[in-house]
Design an enzyme around this catalytic site. Structure first.
Site, mmCIF file in Angstrom:
data_model
loop_
_atom_site.group_PDB
_atom_site.id
_atom_site.type_symbol
_atom_site.label_atom_id
_atom_site.label_comp_id
_atom_site.label_asym_id
_atom_site.label_seq_id
_atom_site.Cartn_x
_atom_site.Cartn_y
_atom_site.Cartn_z
ATOM 1 N N SER A 1 0.812 -1.301 0.106
ATOM 2 C CA SER A 1 -0.131 0.040 -0.161
ATOM 3 C C SER A 1 0.883 1.302 -0.038
ATOM 4 O O SER A 1 1.679 1.491 -0.850
ATOM 5 C CB SER A 1 -0.693 -0.175 1.174
ATOM 6 N N ASP B 1 -5.866 -3.520 -2.042
ATOM 7 C CA ASP B 1 -4.742 -3.139 -1.100
ATOM 8 C C ASP B 1 -4.195 -4.449 -0.594
ATOM 9 O O ASP B 1 -4.845 -5.409 -0.073
ATOM 10 C CB ASP B 1 -5.290 -2.332 0.055
#
Length: 268
Positions: free
Chosen positions: A41, A154
């Site tokens: 991320s 993510d």
């Protein structure tokens, strides 16, 4: 004299991930040699820029230009996410010089999650920018990224600090950077609802993890909101301070590790 392969793992954190930049600057200035970077991320963003040889101080100046950061949020009529992510992808291509993993001088791995089968996906080949775009796809905020036949979100959905990935890729001495200390928030809008829900789940997973890192750096950025990009200067400063505080024990651990390696080599 031999030394262990040093891996640096940068975890997720949304806006708090800007602290990774300060950590990277401090490690770079201290001459800490990194052989491998694993990013998830926000950590994938800064890990990729570092691995691609970006000027970290130029990146810092870009972060401080808050209106530019706001313009990168190409809002979308919500179907799968509020942000399309196309503008961010183009910026990632620019900042990584559109490089492939294979062109880098050090090893880079970017971690995402396949939404359809719930599996962790680790990118180590191909273009860097699309892999990072996949890794930052916070569910409900960013549209999932369709890439290589997968629907990607993510990487933090499965593991916010993917230490195990670094170990599986050959890192022997692991430095982890976690920017998601627990915090209390006031839920004001739909973005707060999404982020706080995700972070509660991530915190529970993290508490159950075995922290397989020789050194863990945790900048005190819990007061910075998930979308607090206007606090970039403070986040970078706190990242630098946390890394500076960790440097004595990091250097000591690296020295002991090096001496241990020399002893092992002599005994063979």
């Amino acid at each position: 004299m031999t030394r262990s392969r040093v891996g640096l793992v940068l975890g997720s954190g949304a806006a708090r991930g800007m602290a990774h930049l300060g950590v990277l600057q401090a490690l770079q200035e201290a001459g800490i040699s990194i052989d491998q970077v694993v990013g998830c991320s926000a950590g994938a963003v800064f890990g990729a820029l570092y691995a691609a040889g970006a000027d970290l101080h130029m990146v810092e100046k870009l972060l401080y230009t808050y209106p530019v950061m706001k313009q990168l949020m190409d809002l979308n009529v919500p179907r799968q996410g509020f942000v399309k992510g196309e503008k961010i992808l183009e910026l990632l291509r620019l900042l990584t010089k559109d490089k492939s993993f294979e062109e880098l001088d050090l090893s880079l791995a970017v971690v995402a999650t396949d939404l359809e089968n719930g599996r962790q996906v680790v990118f180590t080949e191909g273009k860097i920018a699309p892999a990072v775009r996949a890794s930052i796809s916070i569910p409900g905020v960013f549209c999932p990224y369709l890439y290589q036949g997968m629907t990607l979100v993510d990487g933090a959905v499965i593991e916010r600090l993917p230490l195990g990935v670094a170990k599986s890729l050959g890192a022997e001495f692991i430095i982890g950077v976690d920017v998601k200390s627990s915090r209390e928030v006031k839920v004001k809008n739909v973005f707060d609802v999404i982020m706080q829900s995700i972070e509660i789940m991530e915190d529970e997973i993290f508490r159950r993890m075995v922290i397989d890192a020789q050194v863990l750096i945790q900048p005190e950025v819990s007061h910075i909101g998930s979308f607090g990009f206007d606090m970039a200067e403070e986040a970078v400063r706190l990242g630098r301070e946390a890394a500076a505080k960790a440097l004595p024990r990091l250097k000591q651990a690296l020295l002991l590790d090096q001496k241990s390696g020399v002893r092992s080599q002599k005994s063979e």
